[in-house]
Scaffold this active site. Structure first.
Site, short mmCIF file in Angstrom:
data_model
loop_
_atom_site.label_atom_id
_atom_site.label_comp_id
_atom_site.label_asym_id
_atom_site.label_seq_id
_atom_site.Cartn_x
_atom_site.Cartn_y
_atom_site.Cartn_z
N HIS A 112 7.98 46.75 -50.56
CA HIS A 112 7.13 46.13 -49.56
C HIS A 112 6.34 47.22 -48.83
O HIS A 112 6.20 48.31 -49.33
CB HIS A 112 8.00 45.30 -48.59
CG HIS A 112 7.24 44.22 -47.89
ND1 HIS A 112 6.27 44.49 -46.96
CD2 HIS A 112 7.30 42.87 -47.97
CE1 HIS A 112 5.76 43.36 -46.50
NE2 HIS A 112 6.37 42.37 -47.11
N ALA A 113 5.84 46.94 -47.66
CA ALA A 113 4.92 47.83 -46.94
C ALA A 113 5.42 49.26 -46.77
O ALA A 113 4.83 50.20 -47.29
CB ALA A 113 4.54 47.23 -45.60
#
Length: 97
Positions: free
Chosen positions: A18-19
């Site tokens: 993810h980020a």
């Protein structure tokens, strides 16, 4: 031209790629002269590990196998570094199994 170096590692981080993990991976990959690519299957599609947009778009989840390959002068070091980062849960304590 140097040979292609490859490795694969299972993503254990609880949010997958993810980020924050994506930013760490792309930042690390950009530190190498080699072309660094990642994929969720050995057959590809392979994407540029230096592109945050492409890395985040893969949406690789926890439990997925991440295949890493690199071509260039420092390909071995690049693959070892990227695979090591994934194995260490992106250096984020308290994540993973």
């Amino acid at each position: 031209m140097s040979a292609t170096v490859q490795d694969s590692v299972v993503i254990t981080h609880d949010v997958g790629l993810h980020a924050r993990p994506s930013v760490k991976l792309t930042k690390l990959a950009k530190g190498f002269a080699a072309a660094v690519e990642i994929a969720t299957t050995a057959e590809g599609p392979w994407i540029d590990a230096k592109s945050i947009v492409k890395v985040m778009a893969m949406k690789a989840r926890q439990g997925a196998t991440l295949h890493v390959r690199a071509m260039g002068a420092d390909a071995q070091a690049a693959v070892e570094a990227v695979a090591g980062l994934v194995r260490r849960d992106f250096d984020e304590a308290g994540h993973g199994p």
